[in-house]
Design an enzyme around this catalytic site. Structure first.
Site, PDB file in Angstrom:
ATOM      1  N   THR A   1       6.882  49.705  88.953  1.00  0.00           N
ATOM      2  CA  THR A   1       5.872  49.760  87.889  1.00  0.00           C
ATOM      3  C   THR A   1       4.455  49.846  88.435  1.00  0.00           C
ATOM      4  O   THR A   1       3.507  49.974  87.671  1.00  0.00           O
ATOM      5  CB  THR A   1       5.966  48.485  87.013  1.00  0.00           C
ATOM      6  OG1 THR A   1       5.934  47.359  87.914  1.00  0.00           O
ATOM      7  CG2 THR A   1       7.246  48.445  86.210  1.00  0.00           C
TER       8      THR A   1
ATOM      9  N   HIS B   1      -9.332  58.189  98.947  1.00  0.00           N
ATOM     10  CA  HIS B   1     -10.203  57.583  99.960  1.00  0.00           C
ATOM     11  C   HIS B   1     -10.937  58.682 100.724  1.00  0.00           C
ATOM     12  O   HIS B   1     -10.387  59.756 100.984  1.00  0.00           O
ATOM     13  CB  HIS B   1      -9.377  56.828 101.011  1.00  0.00           C
ATOM     14  CG  HIS B   1      -8.767  55.543 100.550  1.00  0.00           C
ATOM     15  ND1 HIS B   1      -8.970  54.987  99.317  1.00  0.00           N
ATOM     16  CD2 HIS B   1      -7.938  54.684 101.224  1.00  0.00           C
ATOM     17  CE1 HIS B   1      -8.287  53.845  99.236  1.00  0.00           C
ATOM     18  NE2 HIS B   1      -7.653  53.643 100.378  1.00  0.00           N
TER      19      HIS B   1
ATOM     20  N   ARG C   1       4.446  46.280 109.762  1.00  0.00           N
ATOM     21  CA  ARG C   1       3.816  47.403 110.489  1.00  0.00           C
ATOM     22  C   ARG C   1       3.617  47.143 111.972  1.00  0.00           C
ATOM     23  O   ARG C   1       3.777  48.042 112.792  1.00  0.00           O
ATOM     24  CB  ARG C   1       2.457  47.738 109.859  1.00  0.00           C
ATOM     25  CG  ARG C   1       2.551  48.411 108.520  1.00  0.00           C
ATOM     26  CD  ARG C   1       1.158  48.676 108.013  1.00  0.00           C
ATOM     27  NE  ARG C   1       1.154  49.113 106.627  1.00  0.00           N
ATOM     28  CZ  ARG C   1       0.139  48.898 105.800  1.00  0.00           C
ATOM     29  NH1 ARG C   1      -0.940  48.256 106.200  1.00  0.00           N
ATOM     30  NH2 ARG C   1       0.199  49.350 104.560  1.00  0.00           N
TER      31      ARG C   1
ATOM     32  N   ARG D   1       8.286  39.850  85.375  1.00  0.00           N
ATOM     33  CA  ARG D   1       7.434  40.177  84.214  1.00  0.00           C
ATOM     34  C   ARG D   1       7.792  41.532  83.610  1.00  0.00           C
ATOM     35  O   ARG D   1       7.591  41.773  82.434  1.00  0.00           O
ATOM     36  CB  ARG D   1       5.952  40.228  84.628  1.00  0.00           C
ATOM     37  CG  ARG D   1       5.325  38.939  85.048  1.00  0.00           C
ATOM     38  CD  ARG D   1       3.861  39.175  85.448  1.00  0.00           C
ATOM     39  NE  ARG D   1       3.708  40.015  86.646  1.00  0.00           N
ATOM     40  CZ  ARG D   1       3.757  39.561  87.889  1.00  0.00           C
ATOM     41  NH1 ARG D   1       3.931  38.287  88.105  1.00  0.00           N
ATOM     42  NH2 ARG D   1       3.624  40.384  88.922  1.00  0.00           N
ATOM     43  N   SER D   2       8.258  42.439  84.457  1.00  0.00           N
ATOM     44  CA  SER D   2       8.524  43.813  83.995  1.00  0.00           C
ATOM     45  C   SER D   2       9.984  44.062  83.652  1.00  0.00           C
ATOM     46  O   SER D   2      10.326  45.166  83.218  1.00  0.00           O
ATOM     47  CB  SER D   2       8.111  44.814  85.080  1.00  0.00           C
ATOM     48  OG  SER D   2       6.733  44.758  85.298  1.00  0.00           O
TER      49      SER D   2
ATOM     50  N   ARG E   1     -15.300  49.570  99.569  1.00  0.00           N
ATOM     51  CA  ARG E   1     -14.656  49.922  98.304  1.00  0.00           C
ATOM     52  C   ARG E   1     -15.688  50.643  97.433  1.00  0.00           C
ATOM     53  O   ARG E   1     -16.781  50.110  97.220  1.00  0.00           O
ATOM     54  CB  ARG E   1     -14.200  48.622  97.657  1.00  0.00           C
ATOM     55  CG  ARG E   1     -13.268  48.738  96.518  1.00  0.00           C
ATOM     56  CD  ARG E   1     -11.891  49.160  96.840  1.00  0.00           C
ATOM     57  NE  ARG E   1     -10.968  48.109  97.231  1.00  0.00           N
ATOM     58  CZ  ARG E   1      -9.722  48.349  97.644  1.00  0.00           C
ATOM     59  NH1 ARG E   1      -9.281  49.595  97.759  1.00  0.00           N
ATOM     60  NH2 ARG E   1      -8.929  47.379  97.969  1.00  0.00           N
TER      61      ARG E   1
ATOM     62  N   ALA F   1       1.124  51.107  91.068  1.00  0.00           N
ATOM     63  CA  ALA F   1       0.409  52.369  91.263  1.00  0.00           C
ATOM     64  C   ALA F   1       1.159  53.268  92.239  1.00  0.00           C
ATOM     65  O   ALA F   1       1.309  54.474  92.001  1.00  0.00           O
ATOM     66  CB  ALA F   1      -1.010  52.076  91.773  1.00  0.00           C
TER      67      ALA F   1
ATOM     68  N   CYS G   1      -3.321  52.900 104.220  1.00  0.00           N
ATOM     69  CA  CYS G   1      -3.739  54.181 103.629  1.00  0.00           C
ATOM     70  C   CYS G   1      -5.003  54.744 104.284  1.00  0.00           C
ATOM     71  O   CYS G   1      -5.104  55.953 104.534  1.00  0.00           O
ATOM     72  CB  CYS G   1      -3.940  54.009 102.131  1.00  0.00           C
ATOM     73  SG  CYS G   1      -4.885  52.531 101.694  1.00  0.00           S
TER      74      CYS G   1
ATOM     75  N   GLN H   1      -5.118  58.579  98.053  1.00  0.00           N
ATOM     76  CA  GLN H   1      -4.606  57.301  98.571  1.00  0.00           C
ATOM     77  C   GLN H   1      -3.179  57.039  98.115  1.00  0.00           C
ATOM     78  O   GLN H   1      -2.367  56.496  98.878  1.00  0.00           O
ATOM     79  CB  GLN H   1      -5.534  56.161  98.111  1.00  0.00           C
ATOM     80  CG  GLN H   1      -5.212  54.796  98.677  1.00  0.00           C
ATOM     81  CD  GLN H   1      -4.213  54.015  97.856  1.00  0.00           C
ATOM     82  OE1 GLN H   1      -4.143  54.178  96.638  1.00  0.00           O
ATOM     83  NE2 GLN H   1      -3.438  53.161  98.515  1.00  0.00           N
TER      84      GLN H   1
ATOM     85  N   LYS I   1      -6.668  46.147 110.406  1.00  0.00           N
ATOM     86  CA  LYS I   1      -5.446  46.967 110.284  1.00  0.00           C
ATOM     87  C   LYS I   1      -5.703  48.384 110.777  1.00  0.00           C
ATOM     88  O   LYS I   1      -4.865  48.970 111.480  1.00  0.00           O
ATOM     89  CB  LYS I   1      -5.006  47.052 108.813  1.00  0.00           C
ATOM     90  CG  LYS I   1      -4.360  45.810 108.265  1.00  0.00           C
ATOM     91  CD  LYS I   1      -3.998  46.058 106.801  1.00  0.00           C
ATOM     92  CE  LYS I   1      -3.625  44.778 106.103  1.00  0.00           C
ATOM     93  NZ  LYS I   1      -3.486  44.957 104.649  1.00  0.00           N
TER      94      LYS I   1
HETATM   95  P1  A2P Z   1       4.935  44.105  88.110  1.00  0.00           P
HETATM   96  O1  A2P Z   1       4.389  45.375  87.517  1.00  0.00           O
HETATM   97  O2  A2P Z   1       6.063  43.561  87.329  1.00  0.00           O
HETATM   98  O3  A2P Z   1       3.882  43.093  88.431  1.00  0.00           O
HETATM   99  P2  A2P Z   1       0.454  47.409  92.377  1.00  0.00           P
HETATM  100  O4  A2P Z   1       0.356  47.714  93.848  1.00  0.00           O
HETATM  101  O5  A2P Z   1       0.057  48.550  91.532  1.00  0.00           O
HETATM  102  O6  A2P Z   1      -0.227  46.124  92.035  1.00  0.00           O
HETATM  103  O7  A2P Z   1       2.010  47.185  92.070  1.00  0.00           O
HETATM  104  C1  A2P Z   1       2.752  46.162  92.668  1.00  0.00           C
HETATM  105  C2  A2P Z   1       4.215  46.340  92.306  1.00  0.00           C
HETATM  106  O8  A2P Z   1       4.938  45.276  92.897  1.00  0.00           O
HETATM  107  C3  A2P Z   1       4.481  46.263  90.809  1.00  0.00           C
HETATM  108  O9  A2P Z   1       5.569  47.080  90.481  1.00  0.00           O
HETATM  109  C4  A2P Z   1       4.852  44.792  90.650  1.00  0.00           C
HETATM  110  O10 A2P Z   1       5.630  44.525  89.506  1.00  0.00           O
HETATM  111  C5  A2P Z   1       5.659  44.587  91.887  1.00  0.00           C
HETATM  112  N1  A2P Z   1       5.792  43.175  92.221  1.00  0.00           N
HETATM  113  C6  A2P Z   1       4.810  42.259  92.357  1.00  0.00           C
HETATM  114  N2  A2P Z   1       5.322  41.053  92.648  1.00  0.00           N
HETATM  115  C7  A2P Z   1       6.674  41.209  92.719  1.00  0.00           C
HETATM  116  C8  A2P Z   1       7.775  40.353  92.966  1.00  0.00           C
HETATM  117  N3  A2P Z   1       7.603  39.040  93.217  1.00  0.00           N
HETATM  118  N4  A2P Z   1       9.022  40.866  92.921  1.00  0.00           N
HETATM  119  C9  A2P Z   1       9.209  42.182  92.673  1.00  0.00           C
HETATM  120  N5  A2P Z   1       8.207  43.044  92.417  1.00  0.00           N
HETATM  121  C10 A2P Z   1       6.966  42.571  92.441  1.00  0.00           C
END
Ligand code: A2P
Length: 347
Positions: free
Chosen positions: A23, A254, A111, A51-52, A247, A25, A140, A329, A225
């Site tokens: 979910t 970038h 890495r 959450r998703s 930033r 970026a 990146c 990026q 990094k």
């Molecule tokens: P979620 O959308 O449910 O928070 P970004 O780099 O755009 O912030 O995205 C981070 C990604 O990593 C999202 O899909 C986020 O899900 C997921 N994520 C963050 N924490 C966890 C976790 N503890 N377990 C699995 N996925 C995670």
């Protein structure tokens, strides 16, 4: 970490693929790029935070439910593309490997592990064959800065480089990207906007990269990094690097202003020809039109744009050049680079 067979490829094609952070970026870009490049996809499983769970994403016209991570979720998976932060990668990438998958991870978790290849395919694709279950996608800003430098470095060693980056919101994830848009809207409407994701006001502003500073060096984590990863990717621990990461209020590409000093004299025309012939780079260098790499033109494309290739006038010896680059990026800086690595893993 279990050792894979001497054959470094995926065990079958089309592979069952797990996307972790689907979910986010980069995660959504993984899906777009897999489809665009017609990567063979057997079953596709999408994972994100709890959450998703229950959300739905579309791939190739099919709706796929998003799941929370679980050990069983990786059963039968051949390939796992991770972009869910380093904590999640540290915890779950070894689980995915244990269940038989090869992991390509976009976080910084592995890495600098000497056993883990850190790969920009245009530079060091040969490293892919020595993986032990996990491969890492570099930072990146490092990818976007050094992909165009490699064709020079391999012929005329870069012994020193200094760079300043102009980094987009997307590097901070979907929430930072959303904050840039919301803060800009609020600013234009004359409303107050209190930053939630990033530490400083982002609309019509820029700030030093939002990672902690190492008190011993004064360099922030992003800069550290870029230095360490560049040395590893170029297999050149002696290359001297100074970097400032900033930033800027740009959505997803970038840029970097770079000066290099080579072992032997280097002519701008020669550098331009080397970069023009290199994969993944496109010259945008038109002084008459004052048209050089810009993040808006780098957005949504695979190539890194390279221009302003000129002598560094501060070095009369002729060993030094300056240039300016811009790259997407989320694509070359992350998801595209990961999918390119995965393409090398196809049997
Ligand atoms: P979620 O959308 O449910 O928070 P970004 O780099 O755009 O912030 O995205 C981070 C990604 O990593 C999202 O899909 C986020 O899900 C997921 N994520 C963050 N924490 C966890 C976790 N503890 N377990 C699995 N996925 C995670």
């Amino acid at each position: 970490m279990p050792t894979h067979d001497a054959d470094y490829h995926l065990r079958r094609s089309p592979p069952t693929i797990a996307v972790v952070g689907a979910t986010g970026a980069v995660g959504t870009e993984f899906l777009r790029i897999l489809a665009e490049r017609e990567f063979p996809v057997g079953e596709l499983r999408l994972f994100a935070s709890p959450r998703s769970a229950g959300k739905t994403l579309t791939f190739d016209g099919h709706d796929i439910g998003v799941e929370a991570l679980s050990e069983n979720g990786f059963a039968g998976a051949d390939l796992a593309l991770f972009s869910a932060g380093s904590g999640t990668a540290r915890e779950w990438a070894p689980v995915a490997v244990r269940r038989g998958a090869i992991v390509v991870d976009n976080s910084s978790a592995f890495r600098m592990n000497p056993a883990v290849p850190l790969v920009v395919p245009e530079i060091n694709a040969a490293e892919i064959a020595r993986h032990d279950g996990i491969l890492a996608v570099p930072n990146c800003a490092a990818i976007i800065a050094i992909t165009p430098l490699w064709p020079i470095h391999r012929r005329n060693r870069i012994r020193r480089m200094t760079l300043a980056t102009y980094q987009a919101a997307s590097g901070g994830g979907a929430a930072a990207l959303a904050e840039l848009v919301a803060a800009t809207r609020a600013h234009l409407a004359g409303d107050l906007y209190a930053p939630r994701v990033l530490p400083h006001p982002y609309a019509f502003n820029l700030f030093s990269h939002n990672t902690p500073i190492d008190p011993a060096t004064g360099y922030n984590e992003e800069e550290t990094k870029v230095i360490a990863e560049t040395r590893k990717i170029l297999a050149d621990p002696g290359i001297r690097i100074g970097v400032t990461c900033v930033r800027v209020p740009v959505q997803r590409a970038h840029s970097a202003a770079i000066t290099i000093e080579c072992a032997r004299p280097i002519d701008p025309g020669e550098a331009r020809a080397l970069i023009a012939a290199a994969p993944g780079c496109r010259i945008v260098d038109d002084p008459a039109a004052n048209h050089f790499p810009m993040p808006n033109e780098a957005t949504g494309i695979d190539d890194i744009l390279v221009g302003r290739i000129r002598r560094d006038l501060s070095d009369p010896s002729g060993h030094s050049l300056s240039l300016f680059v811009a790259g997407d990026q989320l694509r070359k800086g992350a998801a595209l680079n990961a999918v390119q690595i995965a393409e090398h893993l196809l049997p």
